[in-house]
Design an enzyme around this catalytic site. Structure first.
Site, PDB file in Angstrom:
ATOM      1  N   ASP A  64       2.620  10.584   3.019  1.00  0.00           N
ATOM      2  CA  ASP A  64       3.608  11.510   3.569  1.00  0.00           C
ATOM      3  C   ASP A  64       2.871  12.606   4.333  1.00  0.00           C
ATOM      4  O   ASP A  64       2.548  13.665   3.795  1.00  0.00           O
ATOM      5  CB  ASP A  64       4.429  12.109   2.416  1.00  0.00           C
ATOM      6  CG  ASP A  64       5.643  12.854   2.922  1.00  0.00           C
ATOM      7  OD1 ASP A  64       5.925  12.773   4.133  1.00  0.00           O
ATOM      8  OD2 ASP A  64       6.304  13.517   2.112  1.00  0.00           O
TER       9      ASP A  64
ATOM     10  N   CYS B 135      16.689  49.227 -11.086  1.00  0.00           N
ATOM     11  CA  CYS B 135      16.900  50.671 -10.998  1.00  0.00           C
ATOM     12  C   CYS B 135      18.339  51.075 -11.302  1.00  0.00           C
ATOM     13  O   CYS B 135      18.638  52.261 -11.386  1.00  0.00           O
ATOM     14  CB  CYS B 135      16.498  51.176  -9.611  1.00  0.00           C
ATOM     15  SG  CYS B 135      17.670  50.686  -8.335  1.00  0.00           S
TER      16      CYS B 135
ATOM     17  N   LYS C 157       2.674   4.681   1.129  1.00  0.00           N
ATOM     18  CA  LYS C 157       3.208   5.256   2.367  1.00  0.00           C
ATOM     19  C   LYS C 157       2.902   6.749   2.302  1.00  0.00           C
ATOM     20  O   LYS C 157       3.546   7.503   1.572  1.00  0.00           O
ATOM     21  CB  LYS C 157       4.723   5.001   2.461  1.00  0.00           C
ATOM     22  CG  LYS C 157       5.326   5.478   3.764  1.00  0.00           C
ATOM     23  CD  LYS C 157       6.764   5.004   3.879  1.00  0.00           C
ATOM     24  CE  LYS C 157       7.442   5.398   5.176  1.00  0.00           C
ATOM     25  NZ  LYS C 157       7.157   6.684   5.713  1.00  0.00           N
TER      26      LYS C 157
ATOM     27  N   CYS D 157      21.633  46.927  -9.685  1.00  0.00           N
ATOM     28  CA  CYS D 157      20.245  46.466  -9.567  1.00  0.00           C
ATOM     29  C   CYS D 157      19.600  46.365 -10.949  1.00  0.00           C
ATOM     30  O   CYS D 157      19.662  47.316 -11.725  1.00  0.00           O
ATOM     31  CB  CYS D 157      19.457  47.436  -8.686  1.00  0.00           C
ATOM     32  SG  CYS D 157      17.708  46.993  -8.592  1.00  0.00           S
TER      33      CYS D 157
ATOM     34  N   TYR E  19      -4.489   3.559   7.734  1.00  0.00           N
ATOM     35  CA  TYR E  19      -3.650   2.474   7.228  1.00  0.00           C
ATOM     36  C   TYR E  19      -3.518   1.299   8.192  1.00  0.00           C
ATOM     37  O   TYR E  19      -2.830   0.334   7.903  1.00  0.00           O
ATOM     38  CB  TYR E  19      -2.273   2.986   6.820  1.00  0.00           C
ATOM     39  CG  TYR E  19      -1.457   3.660   7.912  1.00  0.00           C
ATOM     40  CD1 TYR E  19      -1.089   2.985   9.058  1.00  0.00           C
ATOM     41  CD2 TYR E  19      -1.043   4.980   7.762  1.00  0.00           C
ATOM     42  CE1 TYR E  19      -0.336   3.587  10.041  1.00  0.00           C
ATOM     43  CE2 TYR E  19      -0.284   5.596   8.744  1.00  0.00           C
ATOM     44  CZ  TYR E  19       0.061   4.894   9.883  1.00  0.00           C
ATOM     45  OH  TYR E  19       0.799   5.496  10.856  1.00  0.00           O
TER      46      TYR E  19
ATOM     47  N   LYS F 195      11.247   3.369   0.536  1.00  0.00           N
ATOM     48  CA  LYS F 195      11.128   4.811   0.312  1.00  0.00           C
ATOM     49  C   LYS F 195      11.589   5.170  -1.099  1.00  0.00           C
ATOM     50  O   LYS F 195      12.616   4.673  -1.564  1.00  0.00           O
ATOM     51  CB  LYS F 195      11.988   5.572   1.328  1.00  0.00           C
ATOM     52  CG  LYS F 195      11.587   5.278   2.765  1.00  0.00           C
ATOM     53  CD  LYS F 195      11.035   6.459   3.495  1.00  0.00           C
ATOM     54  CE  LYS F 195      12.028   7.529   3.798  1.00  0.00           C
ATOM     55  NZ  LYS F 195      11.440   8.610   4.602  1.00  0.00           N
TER      56      LYS F 195
ATOM     57  N   CYS G  28      13.695  52.458  -6.314  1.00  0.00           N
ATOM     58  CA  CYS G  28      13.683  51.156  -6.982  1.00  0.00           C
ATOM     59  C   CYS G  28      12.238  50.638  -7.001  1.00  0.00           C
ATOM     60  O   CYS G  28      11.676  50.308  -5.954  1.00  0.00           O
ATOM     61  CB  CYS G  28      14.622  50.222  -6.213  1.00  0.00           C
ATOM     62  SG  CYS G  28      14.784  48.611  -6.954  1.00  0.00           S
TER      63      CYS G  28
ATOM     64  N   GLU H 158       0.845  -1.197   0.000  1.00  0.00           N
ATOM     65  CA  GLU H 158       0.000   0.000   0.000  1.00  0.00           C
ATOM     66  C   GLU H 158       0.875   1.239   0.000  1.00  0.00           C
ATOM     67  O   GLU H 158       2.106   1.146   0.079  1.00  0.00           O
ATOM     68  CB  GLU H 158      -0.947   0.000   1.205  1.00  0.00           C
ATOM     69  CG  GLU H 158      -0.216   0.072   2.512  1.00  0.00           C
ATOM     70  CD  GLU H 158      -1.101  -0.330   3.692  1.00  0.00           C
ATOM     71  OE1 GLU H 158      -1.807   0.549   4.195  1.00  0.00           O
ATOM     72  OE2 GLU H 158      -1.051  -1.503   4.103  1.00  0.00           O
TER      73      GLU H 158
ATOM     74  N   CYS I  86      19.825  45.895  -2.942  1.00  0.00           N
ATOM     75  CA  CYS I  86      19.823  47.178  -3.626  1.00  0.00           C
ATOM     76  C   CYS I  86      19.512  48.256  -2.586  1.00  0.00           C
ATOM     77  O   CYS I  86      18.477  48.203  -1.938  1.00  0.00           O
ATOM     78  CB  CYS I  86      18.761  47.156  -4.723  1.00  0.00           C
ATOM     79  SG  CYS I  86      18.390  48.810  -5.341  1.00  0.00           S
TER      80      CYS I  86
HETATM   81  S1  IVH Z   1       2.029   0.888   9.012  1.00  0.00           S
HETATM   82  C1  IVH Z   1       3.140  -1.270  12.796  1.00  0.00           C
HETATM   83  N1  IVH Z   1       1.252   1.907   6.738  1.00  0.00           N
HETATM   84  O1  IVH Z   1       5.222   5.618   8.028  1.00  0.00           O
HETATM   85  C2  IVH Z   1       2.828  -0.641  11.492  1.00  0.00           C
HETATM   86  N2  IVH Z   1       2.639   3.235   8.125  1.00  0.00           N
HETATM   87  O2  IVH Z   1       7.638   4.174  10.089  1.00  0.00           O
HETATM   88  C3  IVH Z   1       2.720   0.806  11.602  1.00  0.00           C
HETATM   89  N3  IVH Z   1       3.037   5.492   7.237  1.00  0.00           N
HETATM   90  O3  IVH Z   1       5.252   7.079  10.885  1.00  0.00           O
HETATM   91  C4  IVH Z   1       2.814   1.593  10.392  1.00  0.00           C
HETATM   92  N4  IVH Z   1       1.854   5.289   5.422  1.00  0.00           N
HETATM   93  O4  IVH Z   1       2.875   6.872  10.144  1.00  0.00           O
HETATM   94  C5  IVH Z   1       1.971   2.103   7.850  1.00  0.00           C
HETATM   95  N5  IVH Z   1       0.402   2.707   4.726  1.00  0.00           N
HETATM   96  C6  IVH Z   1       1.126   2.893   5.836  1.00  0.00           C
HETATM   97  C7  IVH Z   1       1.780   4.114   6.089  1.00  0.00           C
HETATM   98  C8  IVH Z   1       2.535   4.247   7.245  1.00  0.00           C
HETATM   99  C9  IVH Z   1       2.600   6.102   6.135  1.00  0.00           C
HETATM  100  C10 IVH Z   1       3.962   6.128   8.219  1.00  0.00           C
HETATM  101  C11 IVH Z   1       3.644   5.851   9.641  1.00  0.00           C
HETATM  102  C12 IVH Z   1       4.977   5.832  10.341  1.00  0.00           C
HETATM  103  C13 IVH Z   1       5.934   5.578   9.227  1.00  0.00           C
HETATM  104  C14 IVH Z   1       6.506   4.181   9.338  1.00  0.00           C
END
Ligand code: IVH
Length: 686
Positions: A124, A420, A122, A417, A231, A323, A441, A120, A435
């Site tokens: 941000d 001017c 991750k 500048c 999640y 990542k 200016c 799934e 400047c």
């Molecule tokens: S699972 C025990 N799933 O990524 C499992 N984490 O170090 C707990 N994060 O700060 C995390 N998307 O907040 C999981 N689909 C996702 C995520 C997710 C973002 C973040 C989470 C944590 C860091 C993982």
């Protein structure tokens, strides 16, 4: 007072319940499914009816009522909460080989057992945990250090994709974990508004989401369009025998039926090649998502296997995060433009051969200042490495020296500048040039005007950038004092041009009236904001407030020496010197004289209304009917009282508005501080 007024008449609680159900349903369809089942008008009517009933019968108002979506509760500090289950982090890696190792290690550990993975996104954003009991949201806590986080429940209630009450079948007691994200479009609109208001924009959606969750006033948080992406479902051991909860994907699916927003981008994978495919797909596709992701999370899907795999010191062995690397391209530098800011600071900007990077075409990127160019040793025609990481704004991170032409000459920094022609100055120890021709200016002059009229300064909102530019070009306004000599006749019929030179409609009678009225109204703006509006270098909103409170009027401020200025809280040596220099420049003295003559406020208004409250200390909390919170604080002071931010043994009264946090009340009761309502306060001072 009618003693029976709070006993609900027949049908009130049923009506409250019905309204709640309807509004919850409309909200759900709107925010989860992008579907409007009723008109805005109809929706507002229902919400107003519910708000009114709750105000009339507060004992029937649930903390999870949909009226809480608009916020209102104010937290001075956030209570620290220990997580019932620590919020673990995940092992993470940038290397696909390590993902392969994770996969083969897991397979070995599980031997003959049949199992699968989920892949799934991750997200941000900012991790939070939501506790639900009997289907009601009872607490929202940030991850913090994993063991202890901040209680941000009142802010979380304003996030429309966090269900306040669950639907369908749900475990009686569990925690929903997920990430609060700020979708790109909403984030950009929000940042543009901040810039228009003279506030520093946020660097990326994550920082903005994090800042939003820590806002003291939850109604401010309600205005930001945050989203919650669930999640994880954290269940106490042996919590449920619901078969849907045996797998992670089943849990998320079930969560959707309970009313959570669960993103559809999850895939059950059986082997490493499927995992790789998912990763590769999203590495390219991520820019087409409405929110930021920074990787992919891979979890063993079968919950029963989690215990068998166990934990390492910090993270579970049944999950890992991949990542994404920041995306990088190299593209030729075509030219450099030099921008001049309001304070004369020069910012070099690289004009690049347009290149596609992370979902957008990049044509320009900042070169920061002369130091940056020198350190990077940027030469004419160089290919620059441009990177887009978590930030939306692309950054120049290096030079593709392989592509450098033999004998390429170092970039020549400008000496004068570009606007001017004045010779630029680079002060000792400063990385950038500026400047010095602040009065001749154009971008500096117009920039100062823009700052002066901005919302947090004089708030003359009928004068936008284009109109100011035009007033300047016509010679009608050269400095901020000229605004106060403008005549209606000078404005009517004036035309302006937008940034591509298109003619905009001329100012009509009504427009001119509005401008004159707004300028007139600005004369009521308090001294501290006038001070901020002057645009003295490094004197921001807070600094201006502190200076105004300390010196009380402009004459005292102008007479202060550097040492005295630096003695003011939040004013450092450097700023003190700038303030001193500003007020020792003849042209500024003339300007201030003219502003005084125009009638701007040049001292704090300490209109003492009475000394009824002399010697009494108040703490103010919640929302009031007749005052804003700032107004009621000022009112206390005008009656001789003192206002403090937190309740202590020295507090005499807790002035409690609507929606005051329960913690404040508890503390006041514990310390024996009198709690008074707005009406009681009014009768004290009247
Ligand atoms: S699972 C025990 N799933 O990524 C499992 N984490 O170090 C707990 N994060 O700060 C995390 N998307 O907040 C999981 N689909 C996702 C995520 C997710 C973002 C973040 C989470 C944590 C860091 C993982």
């Amino acid at each position: 007072m009618d003693l029976f007024s709070n006993i609900p008449s027949d049908g009130v609680s049923e009506r409250i319940e019905e309204l709640t159900r309807l509004i919850d349903k409309y909200n759900y369809e709107y925010y989860m499914n992008d579907r409007s089942l009723v008109s805005d008008y109809e929706f507002d009517k229902l919400l107003r009816e519910l708000t009114d009933l709750e105000r009339q019968y507060p004992e029937l108002a649930s903390p999870n009522s949909p009226t809480k979506r608009v916020g209102g509760e104010v937290n001075k500090t956030f209570r620290q909460v220990t997580h019932r289950f620590p919020m673990l982090s995940l092992g993470n890696t940038y290397s696909i080989e390590e993902i392969e190792e994770f996969e083969s290690r897991t397979r070995k550990l599980l031997g003959d057992t049949l199992f699968s993975y989920t892949c799934e996104l991750k997200y941000d954003g900012v991790a939070i945990g939501l506790t639900y009991r009997h289907g009601e949201l009872v607490q929202a806590v940030t991850r913090g250090n994993g063991a202890v986080g901040d209680d941000i429940t009142s802010n979380a209630r304003t996030i429309k994709t966090i269900p306040l009450r669950l639907t369908g079948n749900y475990p009686d007691d569990f925690e929903a974990r997920g990430e609060v994200v700020f979708p790109f479009n909403d984030f950009e609109a929000f940042n543009r508004q901040r810039e228009a208001d003279g506030d520093e924009p946020f660097a990326n959606p994550r920082n903005a989401a994090s800042g939003s969750l820590k806002l003291q006033d939850s109604s401010e948080c309600a205005k930001r369009k945050l989203q919650f992406c669930m999640y994880f479902m954290m269940l106490p051991p042996n919590a449920a025998d619901d078969p849907r909860l045996a797998t992670h994907s089943g849990r998320l699916e079930a969560a959707r039926t309970m009313g959570f927003k669960v993103q559809p981008y999850i895939k059950e994978c059986c082997d490493i090649s499927e995992i790789r495919q998912f990763i590769d797909y999203w590495d390219n596709e991520r820019w087409n998502l409405p929110f930021a992701i920074d990787g992919i999370v891979i979890k063993v899907n079968q919950v029963a296997l989690w215990d068998r795999l166990g934990l390492t010191a910090k993270s579970p062995r049944w999950a890992i995060a991949y990542k994404f690397k920041a995306q990088q391209v190299s593209t030729p530098l075509e030219s450099i433009s030099f921008q001049v800011g309001r304070t004369g600071i020069i910012t070099p900007v690289a004009n690049l051969k347009p290149v596609w990077l992370g979902g957008t075409t990049v044509k320009r990127a900042t070169l920061v200042n002369a130091d940056f160019i020198e350190k990077m040793d940027i030469r004419e025609g160089d290919w620059l490495l441009v990177e887009k990481g978590g930030e939306i704004i692309p950054k120049i991170v290096g030079i593709d020296t392989d592509k450098r032409a033999a004998g390429a000459r170092p970039v020549q920094y400008i000496t004068n500048c570009p606007e001017c022609g004045a010779r630029l100055i680079r002060a000792d120890g400063e990385a950038g040039h500026y400047c010095p021709n602040s009065d001749g200016c154009p971008p500096q002059i117009v920039g100062r005007l823009e700052h002066f009229v901005s919302r947090k300064a004089m708030n003359i909102d009928s004068l936008g950038s284009e109109r100011l530019e035009m007033l300047y070009q016509k010679g009608l306004v050269v400095n901020v004092a000229d605004l106060y000599s403008l005549k209606r006749e000078q404005l009517v019929g004036l035309e302006s041009y937008d940034e591509v030179g298109q003619r905009r409609a001329a100012i009509q009678d009504k427009g001119a009236d509005n401008i004159i009225a707004a300028i007139e109204k600005s004369k009521d703006v308090p001294f501290e904001r006038v001070l901020f509006a002057l645009g003295i270098r490094y004197v921001g909103e807070v600094g201006a407030k502190k200076l105004a409170r300390y010196f009380k009027n402009i004459d005292a401020l102008m007479a202060a020496d550097v040492e005295e200025l630096a003695a003011v809280e939040d004013i450092g040596e450097k700023t003190a010197q700038f303030i001193y220099d500003y007020f020792h420049d003849e042209k500024h003295l003339q300007l201030i004289q003219r502003l005084k003559e125009a009638g701007l406020k040049m001292s704090v208004v300490e209109s003492q209304l009475s000394s009824t409250l002399a010697g009494k200390t108040f703490v103010v909390s919640g929302v009031f009917a007749n005052f804003s919170r700032e107004e009621i604080k000022a009112n206390i002071e005008q009656h001789g009282g003192k206002v403090s931010g937190s309740i202590s043994g020295k507090t005499d009264y807790l002035l409690a508005g609507d929606k005051m946090g329960p913690e404040k009340r508890k503390k006041a009761e514990k310390l024996g501080v009198a709690i008074i309502s707005e009406d009681e306060y009014l009768s004290m001072v009247q």
